[in-house]
Write a protein that holds these residues in place. Structure first.
Motif, PDB file in Angstrom:
ATOM      1  N   THR A 259      60.678  -9.145  -2.139  1.00 33.59           N
ATOM      2  CA  THR A 259      59.630 -10.052  -1.662  1.00 33.59           C
ATOM      3  C   THR A 259      58.514 -10.150  -2.696  1.00 33.59           C
ATOM      4  OG1 THR A 259      60.124  -9.467   0.625  1.00 33.59           O
ATOM      5  CG2 THR A 259      58.014 -10.546   0.194  1.00 33.59           C
ATOM      6  N   TYR A 260      58.224 -11.372  -3.118  1.00 31.01           N
ATOM      7  CA  TYR A 260      57.206 -11.597  -4.138  1.00 31.01           C
ATOM      8  C   TYR A 260      55.859 -11.030  -3.695  1.00 31.01           C
ATOM      9  CZ  TYR A 260      53.941 -13.849  -7.285  1.00 31.01           C
ATOM     10  OH  TYR A 260      52.937 -14.071  -8.191  1.00 31.01           O
ATOM     11  N   GLN A 261      55.189 -10.323  -4.622  1.00 30.45           N
ATOM     12  CA  GLN A 261      53.912  -9.688  -4.308  1.00 30.45           C
ATOM     13  C   GLN A 261      52.746 -10.201  -5.142  1.00 30.45           C
ATOM     14  OE1 GLN A 261      53.507  -7.702  -1.766  1.00 30.45           O
ATOM     15  NE2 GLN A 261      55.680  -7.495  -1.252  1.00 30.45           N
ATOM     16  N   GLY A 262      52.977 -10.545  -6.413  1.00 30.40           N
ATOM     17  CA  GLY A 262      51.846 -10.996  -7.204  1.00 30.40           C
ATOM     18  C   GLY A 262      52.071 -10.890  -8.700  1.00 30.40           C
ATOM     19  N   VAL A 263      50.977 -11.134  -9.433  1.00 26.37           N
ATOM     20  CA  VAL A 263      50.982 -11.126 -10.892  1.00 26.37           C
ATOM     21  C   VAL A 263      50.525  -9.765 -11.401  1.00 26.37           C
ATOM     22  CG1 VAL A 263      49.901 -12.125 -12.952  1.00 26.37           C
ATOM     23  CG2 VAL A 263      50.594 -13.605 -11.056  1.00 26.37           C
ATOM     24  N   ILE A 264      51.291  -9.195 -12.332  1.00 22.52           N
ATOM     25  CA  ILE A 264      50.894  -7.951 -12.987  1.00 22.52           C
ATOM     26  C   ILE A 264      49.980  -8.245 -14.164  1.00 22.52           C
ATOM     27  CG2 ILE A 264      51.707  -5.926 -14.253  1.00 22.52           C
ATOM     28  CD1 ILE A 264      54.393  -6.249 -12.795  1.00 22.52           C
ATOM     29  N   LEU A 265      50.393  -9.216 -14.995  1.00 17.09           N
ATOM     30  CA  LEU A 265      49.680  -9.529 -16.231  1.00 17.09           C
ATOM     31  C   LEU A 265      49.560 -11.044 -16.361  1.00 17.09           C
ATOM     32  CD1 LEU A 265      48.610  -8.189 -18.965  1.00 17.09           C
ATOM     33  CD2 LEU A 265      50.842  -8.848 -19.905  1.00 17.09           C
ATOM     34  N   THR A 266      48.335 -11.523 -16.539  1.00 15.21           N
ATOM     35  CA  THR A 266      48.133 -12.948 -16.779  1.00 15.21           C
ATOM     36  C   THR A 266      48.557 -13.271 -18.216  1.00 15.21           C
ATOM     37  OG1 THR A 266      45.834 -12.651 -17.490  1.00 15.21           O
ATOM     38  CG2 THR A 266      46.226 -13.000 -15.125  1.00 15.21           C
ATOM     39  N   PRO A 267      48.675 -14.566 -18.579  1.00 14.35           N
ATOM     40  CA  PRO A 267      49.227 -14.914 -19.898  1.00 14.35           C
ATOM     41  C   PRO A 267      48.520 -14.226 -21.062  1.00 14.35           C
ATOM     42  CG  PRO A 267      49.168 -16.856 -18.525  1.00 14.35           C
ATOM     43  CD  PRO A 267      48.471 -15.778 -17.744  1.00 14.35           C
ATOM     44  N   VAL A 268      49.340 -13.834 -22.038  1.00 14.19           N
ATOM     45  CA  VAL A 268      48.844 -13.244 -23.275  1.00 14.19           C
ATOM     46  C   VAL A 268      48.803 -14.312 -24.358  1.00 14.19           C
ATOM     47  CG1 VAL A 268      49.789 -10.978 -22.701  1.00 14.19           C
ATOM     48  CG2 VAL A 268      51.150 -12.565 -24.091  1.00 14.19           C
ATOM     49  N   VAL A 269      48.208 -13.986 -25.493  1.00 13.49           N
ATOM     50  CA  VAL A 269      48.240 -14.875 -26.646  1.00 13.49           C
ATOM     51  C   VAL A 269      49.641 -14.828 -27.246  1.00 13.49           C
ATOM     52  CG1 VAL A 269      47.337 -15.294 -28.969  1.00 13.49           C
ATOM     53  CG2 VAL A 269      45.795 -14.575 -27.123  1.00 13.49           C
ATOM     54  N   GLY A 270      50.297 -15.973 -27.285  1.00 21.14           N
ATOM     55  CA  GLY A 270      51.636 -16.001 -27.854  1.00 21.14           C
ATOM     56  C   GLY A 270      52.673 -16.481 -26.866  1.00 21.14           C
ATOM     57  N   TRP A 271      53.919 -16.264 -27.221  1.00 24.57           N
ATOM     58  CA  TRP A 271      55.047 -16.706 -26.411  1.00 24.57           C
ATOM     59  C   TRP A 271      55.256 -15.744 -25.254  1.00 24.57           C
ATOM     60  CZ3 TRP A 271      56.970 -20.741 -24.807  1.00 24.57           C
ATOM     61  CH2 TRP A 271      58.302 -20.909 -24.428  1.00 24.57           C
ATOM     62  N   THR A 272      56.280 -16.002 -24.452  1.00 23.88           N
ATOM     63  CA  THR A 272      56.543 -15.194 -23.265  1.00 23.88           C
ATOM     64  C   THR A 272      56.496 -13.698 -23.558  1.00 23.88           C
ATOM     65  OG1 THR A 272      58.212 -14.661 -21.607  1.00 23.88           O
ATOM     66  CG2 THR A 272      59.014 -15.452 -23.700  1.00 23.88           C
ATOM     67  N   THR A 273      55.887 -12.946 -22.673  1.00 22.79           N
ATOM     68  CA  THR A 273      55.805 -11.514 -22.899  1.00 22.79           C
ATOM     69  C   THR A 273      56.970 -10.798 -22.217  1.00 22.79           C
ATOM     70  OG1 THR A 273      54.310  -9.614 -22.915  1.00 22.79           O
ATOM     71  CG2 THR A 273      54.329 -10.943 -20.919  1.00 22.79           C
ATOM     72  N   THR A 318      46.050  -6.736 -10.845  1.00 18.90           N
ATOM     73  CA  THR A 318      46.351  -7.661 -11.934  1.00 18.90           C
ATOM     74  C   THR A 318      45.507  -7.357 -13.166  1.00 18.90           C
ATOM     75  OG1 THR A 318      46.907  -9.395 -10.352  1.00 18.90           O
ATOM     76  CG2 THR A 318      46.432 -10.093 -12.599  1.00 18.90           C
ATOM     77  N   ILE A 319      46.166  -7.406 -14.333  1.00 19.72           N
ATOM     78  CA  ILE A 319      45.526  -7.150 -15.622  1.00 19.72           C
ATOM     79  C   ILE A 319      45.365  -8.478 -16.357  1.00 19.72           C
ATOM     80  CG2 ILE A 319      45.778  -5.981 -17.853  1.00 19.72           C
ATOM     81  CD1 ILE A 319      47.466  -3.864 -16.338  1.00 19.72           C
ATOM     82  N   ASP A 320      44.234  -8.649 -17.007  1.00 19.67           N
ATOM     83  CA  ASP A 320      43.957  -9.843 -17.808  1.00 19.67           C
ATOM     84  C   ASP A 320      44.695  -9.755 -19.132  1.00 19.67           C
ATOM     85  OD1 ASP A 320      42.934 -11.947 -19.240  1.00 19.67           O
ATOM     86  OD2 ASP A 320      40.842 -11.334 -19.078  1.00 19.67           O
ATOM     87  N   GLY A 321      45.619 -10.696 -19.389  1.00 16.76           N
ATOM     88  CA  GLY A 321      46.396 -10.661 -20.622  1.00 16.76           C
ATOM     89  C   GLY A 321      45.638 -11.115 -21.861  1.00 16.76           C
ATOM     90  N   GLY A 322      44.515 -11.799 -21.687  1.00 16.75           N
ATOM     91  CA  GLY A 322      43.672 -12.136 -22.821  1.00 16.75           C
ATOM     92  C   GLY A 322      43.758 -13.550 -23.332  1.00 16.75           C
ATOM     93  N   ALA A 323      44.735 -14.345 -22.853  1.00 17.73           N
ATOM     94  CA  ALA A 323      44.808 -15.734 -23.286  1.00 17.73           C
ATOM     95  C   ALA A 323      43.753 -16.558 -22.559  1.00 17.73           C
ATOM     96  CB  ALA A 323      46.193 -16.309 -23.002  1.00 17.73           C
ATOM     97  N   GLU A 324      43.169 -17.504 -23.257  1.00 13.51           N
ATOM     98  CA  GLU A 324      42.134 -18.337 -22.635  1.00 13.51           C
ATOM     99  C   GLU A 324      42.775 -19.471 -21.833  1.00 13.51           C
ATOM    100  OE1 GLU A 324      39.536 -19.626 -25.720  1.00 13.51           O
ATOM    101  OE2 GLU A 324      38.731 -17.618 -26.073  1.00 13.51           O
TER     102      GLU A 324
END
Length: 324
Positions: A259-273, A318-324
């Motif tokens: 069951t989907y729960q949420g986002v661990i890491l928001t987008p980072v700078v660059g391609w898919t992490t 949730t952790i901020d991945g750093g991409a704007e």
């Protein structure tokens, strides 16, 4: 939440970390980004990815990270075509088993196995890939009863769309819109750790109403499976690929549904992490990568780690991945 992160191997471009604790140390098994001189494309041809290194540390956020050198090369593998993508390592009965995706001479991905007596390698490959294997991103999970499961699969360059019911199809396609998203796969490994013990099964991620996430959902599965347990629950985590999230879902057994729960890491700078989650010395850590140190040069990737936290209900903060 913005948290302090650490670049683990600042002198080289490593990505897709699979991480485990062996013999009281943290061992990191990444892929290796080399510039190939080929224009960037969805098949990853701009990354040569010709070998694997192994790294270890006993202090995740501040200690020395030891590079144990090259432990497997493309030319070491008898059935090799090209491209050593994300790998993982499991330990059983005194042996360490490295599972790696590689394209054969027909440019089709399969999973290989290489064996070592030590977690830092080097690893000796088996003469043939695992029978019935396909696609990319193996993640091997040991359950409490001693069973081992491989989670795998990746869309686009990972070739998952080329298969239905574990058979190659003549005309690959992807679901669209409100159709159920294409799921990853899970399979129990045989006792000898060299083969599949069964046919791979779909790893279905559902919403709160029990309905599979759709192809248009920005949180649907794309690649980079990982499995860990926390307080008795199974946490299946994955990358959403082109929407650039790391997400997770929970279940009551290794096969799901989850069951989907949420986002661990928001987008980072660059391609898919790509990521792994591990507990060490009473703390939880998220290992992943971004492209900040390469300044966007063909999106060469660098290993990062950040501490992971859960709330009182077992939700990952949730952790901020750093991409704007």
């Amino acid at each position: 939440m913005k948290k302090e992160a650490r670049y683990l191997v600042p002198g080289d471009y490593m990505a897709d970390p699979s991480v485990h604790v062996f013999n009281g140390k943290v061992y990191i098994y990444p892929s290796h980004d080399w510039e190939s001189g080929v224009p960037e494309n969805d098949n990853g041809d701009h990354f040569n990815m010709k070998d694997y290194h192994v790294f270890s540390t006993d202090d995740v956020m501040h200690g020395e990270v030891t590079d144990h050198g090259v432990v497997l090369r493309v030319e070491d593998v008898p059935w090799a075509g090209r491209q050593l993508w994300d790998c993982d390592v499991a330990f059983k009965d005194g042996k360490y088993y490295m599972y790696f995706p590689m394209k054969d001479r027909n440019d089709v991905f399969h999973m290989g196995v290489a064996i070592s007596d030590r977690p830092e390698g080097p690893f000796t490959p088996q003469p043939d890939p695992i029978k019935g294997s396909y696609s990319i991103d193996p993640a091997v999970f040991r359950d409490d009863d001693g069973s081992y499961y491989m989670y795998f699969g990746g869309i686009w360059g990972g070739q998952l769309q080329r298969y239905r019911d574990n058979k190659a199809v003549e005309h690959p396609s992807l679901p669209e819109g409100d159709e159920p998203a294409l799921p990853g796969r899970v399979v129990r490994l045989a006792d000898d750790m060299l083969e599949f013990a069964e046919e791979p099964k779909p790893v279905v991620v559902v919403d709160a109403d029990g309905k599979p996430l759709t192809a248009s959902d920005p949180h649907r599965f794309f690649e980079a499976s990982w499995m860990h347990k926390y307080n008795g629950k199974y946490y299946f985590s994955y990358s959403t690929g082109d929407t650039h999230f790391l997400c997770y879902a929970t279940g009551d057994n290794p096969y799901g549904p989850f069951t989907y729960q949420g986002v661990i890491l928001t987008p980072v700078v660059g391609w898919t992490t790509h990521h792994s989650i591990v507990e060490y010395k009473g703390k939880w850590y998220l290992f992943h990568h971004d492209c900040v140190p390469s300044n966007g040069k063909t999106w060469l990737r660098s290993l990062k780690v950040v501490e992971l936290e859960y709330d009182a209900d077992g939700k990952i903060i949730t952790i901020d991945g750093g991409a704007e």
